[in-house]
Design a protein around this motif. Structure first.
Motif, mmCIF file in Angstrom:
data_model
loop_
_atom_site.group_PDB
_atom_site.id
_atom_site.type_symbol
_atom_site.label_atom_id
_atom_site.label_comp_id
_atom_site.label_asym_id
_atom_site.label_seq_id
_atom_site.Cartn_x
_atom_site.Cartn_y
_atom_site.Cartn_z
ATOM 1 N N ALA A 25 -31.675 -13.048 19.326
ATOM 2 C CA ALA A 25 -30.292 -12.676 18.994
ATOM 3 C C ALA A 25 -30.111 -12.578 17.474
ATOM 4 O O ALA A 25 -29.458 -11.654 16.975
ATOM 5 C CB ALA A 25 -29.313 -13.682 19.579
ATOM 6 N N GLU A 26 -30.693 -13.514 16.745
ATOM 7 C CA GLU A 26 -30.580 -13.497 15.280
ATOM 8 C C GLU A 26 -31.327 -12.307 14.676
ATOM 9 O O GLU A 26 -30.837 -11.660 13.744
ATOM 10 C CB GLU A 26 -31.114 -14.810 14.695
ATOM 11 C CG GLU A 26 -30.247 -16.008 15.036
ATOM 12 C CD GLU A 26 -30.932 -17.326 14.758
ATOM 13 O OE1 GLU A 26 -30.212 -18.257 14.326
ATOM 14 O OE2 GLU A 26 -32.165 -17.451 14.970
ATOM 15 N N VAL A 27 -32.501 -12.004 15.216
ATOM 16 C CA VAL A 27 -33.261 -10.841 14.754
ATOM 17 C C VAL A 27 -32.463 -9.563 15.028
ATOM 18 O O VAL A 27 -32.363 -8.683 14.169
ATOM 19 C CB VAL A 27 -34.657 -10.778 15.416
ATOM 20 C CG1 VAL A 27 -35.328 -9.434 15.173
ATOM 21 C CG2 VAL A 27 -35.533 -11.922 14.917
ATOM 22 N N ILE A 38 -29.429 -22.632 25.436
ATOM 23 C CA ILE A 38 -28.204 -21.892 25.135
ATOM 24 C C ILE A 38 -27.671 -21.309 26.443
ATOM 25 O O ILE A 38 -28.355 -20.514 27.097
ATOM 26 C CB ILE A 38 -28.454 -20.748 24.130
ATOM 27 C CG1 ILE A 38 -28.948 -21.316 22.806
ATOM 28 C CG2 ILE A 38 -27.207 -19.904 23.932
ATOM 29 C CD1 ILE A 38 -29.264 -20.266 21.768
ATOM 30 N N ARG A 39 -26.465 -21.722 26.837
ATOM 31 C CA ARG A 39 -25.797 -21.202 28.046
ATOM 32 C C ARG A 39 -26.720 -21.148 29.255
ATOM 33 O O ARG A 39 -26.860 -20.107 29.896
ATOM 34 C CB ARG A 39 -25.207 -19.830 27.772
ATOM 35 C CG ARG A 39 -24.041 -19.873 26.817
ATOM 36 C CD ARG A 39 -23.478 -18.496 26.643
ATOM 37 N NE ARG A 39 -24.406 -17.705 25.850
ATOM 38 C CZ ARG A 39 -24.089 -17.004 24.790
ATOM 39 N NH1 ARG A 39 -22.849 -16.960 24.396
ATOM 40 N NH2 ARG A 39 -24.989 -16.323 24.129
ATOM 41 N N GLY A 40 -27.411 -22.230 29.520
ATOM 42 C CA GLY A 40 -28.257 -22.297 30.710
ATOM 43 C C GLY A 40 -29.628 -21.684 30.534
ATOM 44 O O GLY A 40 -30.466 -21.771 31.428
#
Length: 193
Positions: A35-37, A69-71
């Motif tokens: 997600a950060e990339v 993160i979220r499951g």
């Protein structure tokens, strides 16, 4: 071709892509999740995940940590800059593909070039083998210094830089063992000796 050579070919092919080269540069300074990339490069999460998996599968990235993160589990990847990607044992077509991907990445970076100091050089020449070996050591040292000192994007008191080097022996002069050199391992004679 032995197994070691095939591994080098596989790594080279995996890195011969402009987005993957950007990811390797980005992950030199800090570990990041897909997600950060994706946010940093302006690409989709799915695209970032795909490229990260490809690079991880050939050993170019290491998983530095995992967080829930979220499951699900988000892996944070980091680039291992100690490996030389453009291995001379790789087939010529693969090295050319890598060079083309690198050229596209350098062109993108030039479009974002800021004002400041820099250096650019292009040379095809005949030089004494001692000068060649010393130059390889200096290029190797500079590359490792920049990789080791890389910081996360936007870190205060840092400068955003681009550094690309390609150096190799050509046909017509000394070749093979007579010109072989492993930067950092073999000792180059001091200039002027």
């Amino acid at each position: 071709m032995d197994e070691t050579d095939q591994d080098a070919v596989t790594r080279l092919r995996a890195t011969a892509h402009p987005v993957r080269l950007r990811i390797l540069s980005l992950l030199t300074a800090e570990a990041m999740s897909a997600a950060e990339v994706a946010r940093a490069l302006g690409i989709t999460h799915a695209n970032a995940s795909y490229h990260l998996r490809q690079l991880h599968d050939v050993g170019e990235l290491v998983v530095e940590s995992e967080e829930k993160i979220r499951g699900g589990v988000a892996k944070r990847y980091r680039y291992d800059a100690t490996r030389d990607v453009a291995d001379r044992t790789s087939p010529l077509d693969d090295r050319i593909a890598y060079a083309r991907a690198t050229a596209l990445e350098v062109e993108r970076r030039l479009l974002e070039a800021g004002r400041g100091s820099g250096s650019s050089s292009d040379l095809e020449a005949w030089v004494p083998v001692e000068a060649w070996r010393r130059a390889l050591d200096l290029l190797h040292e500079a590359s490792h210094l920049l990789h080791a000192e890389a910081r996360p994007a936007g870190t205060p008191d840092t400068v955003h830089v681009s550094a690309t080097t390609t150096a190799f022996t050509m046909t017509g002069g000394l070749e093979g063992e007579a010109a072989r050199w492993v930067p950092g391992r073999d000792s180059a004679p001091e200039a002027g000796r």
